[in-house]
Scaffold this motif. Sequence first.
Motif, PDB file in Angstrom:
ATOM      1  N   GLU A  69      -0.031  -5.954  -0.515  1.00 44.40           N
ATOM      2  CA  GLU A  69       1.247  -6.081  -1.220  1.00 44.40           C
ATOM      3  C   GLU A  69       2.027  -4.775  -1.272  1.00 44.40           C
ATOM      4  OE1 GLU A  69       0.786  -7.889  -5.005  1.00 44.40           O
ATOM      5  OE2 GLU A  69      -0.350  -9.577  -4.191  1.00 44.40           O
ATOM      6  N   ASP A  70       1.357  -3.668  -1.514  1.00 41.89           N
ATOM      7  CA  ASP A  70       2.066  -2.392  -1.604  1.00 41.89           C
ATOM      8  C   ASP A  70       1.940  -1.564  -0.329  1.00 41.89           C
ATOM      9  OD1 ASP A  70      -0.593  -1.789  -1.858  1.00 41.89           O
ATOM     10  OD2 ASP A  70      -0.380  -0.549  -3.644  1.00 41.89           O
ATOM     11  N   ASP A  71       1.491  -2.187   0.762  1.00 44.61           N
ATOM     12  CA  ASP A  71       1.410  -1.555   2.075  1.00 44.61           C
ATOM     13  C   ASP A  71       0.475  -0.340   2.083  1.00 44.61           C
ATOM     14  OD1 ASP A  71       2.197  -2.032   4.663  1.00 44.61           O
ATOM     15  OD2 ASP A  71       3.768  -0.511   4.632  1.00 44.61           O
ATOM     16  N   SER A  72      -0.571  -0.375   1.269  1.00 42.04           N
ATOM     17  CA  SER A  72      -1.484   0.751   1.191  1.00 42.04           C
ATOM     18  C   SER A  72      -2.824   0.412   1.828  1.00 42.04           C
ATOM     19  CB  SER A  72      -1.690   1.166  -0.265  1.00 42.04           C
ATOM     20  OG  SER A  72      -2.310   0.108  -0.967  1.00 42.04           O
ATOM     21  N   LEU A  73      -3.631   1.429   2.004  1.00 46.31           N
ATOM     22  CA  LEU A  73      -4.973   1.285   2.573  1.00 46.31           C
ATOM     23  C   LEU A  73      -5.946   1.030   1.426  1.00 46.31           C
ATOM     24  CD1 LEU A  73      -6.787   1.633   5.126  1.00 46.31           C
ATOM     25  CD2 LEU A  73      -7.037   4.011   4.441  1.00 46.31           C
ATOM     26  N   LEU A  74      -6.787   0.027   1.594  1.00 46.24           N
ATOM     27  CA  LEU A  74      -7.773  -0.305   0.577  1.00 46.24           C
ATOM     28  C   LEU A  74      -9.164  -0.204   1.193  1.00 46.24           C
ATOM     29  CD1 LEU A  74      -8.623  -1.424  -2.221  1.00 46.24           C
ATOM     30  CD2 LEU A  74      -8.420  -3.703  -1.208  1.00 46.24           C
ATOM     31  N   ILE A  75      -9.987   0.667   0.622  1.00 45.00           N
ATOM     32  CA  ILE A  75     -11.381   0.805   1.031  1.00 45.00           C
ATOM     33  C   ILE A  75     -12.216   0.450  -0.189  1.00 45.00           C
ATOM     34  CG2 ILE A  75     -13.161   2.367   1.915  1.00 45.00           C
ATOM     35  CD1 ILE A  75     -10.848   4.039   3.141  1.00 45.00           C
ATOM     36  N   PRO A  76     -12.909  -0.706  -0.147  1.00 42.64           N
ATOM     37  CA  PRO A  76     -13.645  -1.182  -1.328  1.00 42.64           C
ATOM     38  C   PRO A  76     -14.744  -0.231  -1.805  1.00 42.64           C
ATOM     39  CG  PRO A  76     -13.476  -2.920   0.317  1.00 42.64           C
ATOM     40  CD  PRO A  76     -12.979  -1.662   0.944  1.00 42.64           C
ATOM     41  N   ASP A  77     -15.351   0.506  -0.899  1.00 46.49           N
ATOM     42  CA  ASP A  77     -16.424   1.428  -1.264  1.00 46.49           C
ATOM     43  C   ASP A  77     -15.797   2.703  -1.825  1.00 46.49           C
ATOM     44  OD1 ASP A  77     -18.348   3.578  -1.090  1.00 46.49           O
ATOM     45  OD2 ASP A  77     -19.567   2.297   0.203  1.00 46.49           O
ATOM     46  N   GLU A  78     -15.958   2.921  -3.143  1.00 51.39           N
ATOM     47  CA  GLU A  78     -15.324   4.065  -3.803  1.00 51.39           C
ATOM     48  C   GLU A  78     -15.796   5.403  -3.261  1.00 51.39           C
ATOM     49  OE1 GLU A  78     -15.434   3.845  -8.070  1.00 51.39           O
ATOM     50  OE2 GLU A  78     -14.856   1.732  -8.051  1.00 51.39           O
ATOM     51  N   GLU A  79     -17.065   5.482  -2.896  1.00 55.47           N
ATOM     52  CA  GLU A  79     -17.594   6.734  -2.351  1.00 55.47           C
ATOM     53  C   GLU A  79     -16.923   7.068  -1.022  1.00 55.47           C
ATOM     54  OE1 GLU A  79     -21.819   8.624  -0.805  1.00 55.47           O
ATOM     55  OE2 GLU A  79     -21.874   6.879  -2.135  1.00 55.47           O
ATOM     56  N   LEU A  80     -16.790   6.085  -0.145  1.00 58.41           N
ATOM     57  CA  LEU A  80     -16.105   6.316   1.133  1.00 58.41           C
ATOM     58  C   LEU A  80     -14.628   6.630   0.900  1.00 58.41           C
ATOM     59  CD1 LEU A  80     -17.564   3.487   3.422  1.00 58.41           C
ATOM     60  CD2 LEU A  80     -17.979   5.940   3.612  1.00 58.41           C
ATOM     61  N   ALA A  81     -14.001   5.895   0.003  1.00 62.71           N
ATOM     62  CA  ALA A  81     -12.574   6.078  -0.260  1.00 62.71           C
ATOM     63  C   ALA A  81     -12.265   7.464  -0.820  1.00 62.71           C
ATOM     64  CB  ALA A  81     -12.079   5.009  -1.218  1.00 62.71           C
ATOM     65  N   SER A  82     -13.225   8.089  -1.486  1.00 64.17           N
ATOM     66  CA  SER A  82     -12.983   9.383  -2.117  1.00 64.17           C
ATOM     67  C   SER A  82     -13.155  10.567  -1.160  1.00 64.17           C
ATOM     68  CB  SER A  82     -13.922   9.566  -3.313  1.00 64.17           C
ATOM     69  OG  SER A  82     -15.265   9.696  -2.872  1.00 64.17           O
ATOM     70  N   LEU A  83     -13.643  10.327   0.041  1.00 65.99           N
ATOM     71  CA  LEU A  83     -13.840  11.428   0.986  1.00 65.99           C
ATOM     72  C   LEU A  83     -12.504  12.048   1.380  1.00 65.99           C
ATOM     73  CD1 LEU A  83     -16.550   9.841   3.311  1.00 65.99           C
ATOM     74  CD2 LEU A  83     -16.892  11.560   1.531  1.00 65.99           C
ATOM     75  N   SER A  84     -12.472  13.364   1.474  1.00 65.40           N
ATOM     76  CA  SER A  84     -11.219  14.052   1.791  1.00 65.40           C
ATOM     77  C   SER A  84     -10.725  13.725   3.202  1.00 65.40           C
ATOM     78  CB  SER A  84     -11.385  15.561   1.631  1.00 65.40           C
ATOM     79  OG  SER A  84     -12.374  16.045   2.520  1.00 65.40           O
ATOM     80  N   SER A  85     -11.623  13.437   4.110  1.00 62.69           N
ATOM     81  CA  SER A  85     -11.214  13.135   5.482  1.00 62.69           C
ATOM     82  C   SER A  85     -10.500  11.786   5.594  1.00 62.69           C
ATOM     83  CB  SER A  85     -12.417  13.175   6.423  1.00 62.69           C
ATOM     84  OG  SER A  85     -13.388  12.244   6.021  1.00 62.69           O
ATOM     85  N   VAL A  86     -10.616  10.961   4.571  1.00 62.29           N
ATOM     86  CA  VAL A  86      -9.978   9.642   4.576  1.00 62.29           C
ATOM     87  C   VAL A  86      -8.465   9.786   4.387  1.00 62.29           C
ATOM     88  CG1 VAL A  86      -9.884   7.425   3.351  1.00 62.29           C
ATOM     89  CG2 VAL A  86     -12.079   8.467   3.861  1.00 62.29           C
ATOM     90  N   LYS A  87      -7.997  10.939   3.909  1.00 65.84           N
ATOM     91  CA  LYS A  87      -6.562  11.176   3.693  1.00 65.84           C
ATOM     92  C   LYS A  87      -5.768  10.947   4.978  1.00 65.84           C
ATOM     93  CE  LYS A  87      -2.899  13.110   1.721  1.00 65.84           C
ATOM     94  NZ  LYS A  87      -1.990  12.295   1.008  1.00 65.84           N
ATOM     95  N   LYS A  88      -6.254  11.466   6.097  1.00 68.80           N
ATOM     96  CA  LYS A  88      -5.530  11.279   7.364  1.00 68.80           C
ATOM     97  C   LYS A  88      -5.558   9.821   7.803  1.00 68.80           C
ATOM     98  CE  LYS A  88      -5.258  15.773   9.340  1.00 68.80           C
ATOM     99  NZ  LYS A  88      -5.362  16.611  10.488  1.00 68.80           N
TER     100      LYS A  88
END
Length: 167
Positions: A69-88
């Motif tokens: 809905e808001d055109d964003s990236l959703l990663i259900p695993d919070e640990e993976l989503a919090s990695l700094s490399s996920v920013k790119k």
Amino acid sequence: MKQWWALLAVVYLSNLQAATQLHRKALYPSAYRIKRGTYSLINPTFQRSQEDVNLLFEILLAGMQIGGEDDSLLIPDEELASLSSVKKLQVICEDVLPKKLSDIRRLTADLARCRRPLSWQDFERTVLTLVYAAQTLAETSNQHQRAMWTDSLVQLFRAVQRELRPS
């Protein structure tokens, strides 16, 4: 006789220039636009090492969703989503990948005309666009829209498949 050669030279050079511009045409033009005000995010890429490849595979297996809905990236695993490399990866998925069907169809037409191997950045973006198209197709109920998304998905798959074939 000199005028004939001059005319021929002008026609040849203009064709060469047009071919060169087509060759240089960016498949993902939004990758070269700064949207978040950071120079380092111009032409962003996620995979720079084998660890990045493994991380992307893990993120995809965790159920990553591009768009919504808001055109964003959703990663259900919070640990993976919090990695700094996920920013790119977030910037690529939210700002670089085409999201409208018309833009994806333009991309598939450009990919079909492309006679040279894709750069690794364009290959990465094409695979992520394939993922986005598959996710969008799964959520589409209108039969006409489903047919259009299916065609785009098949074309993206063929482009990726062409790149993976040995030369």
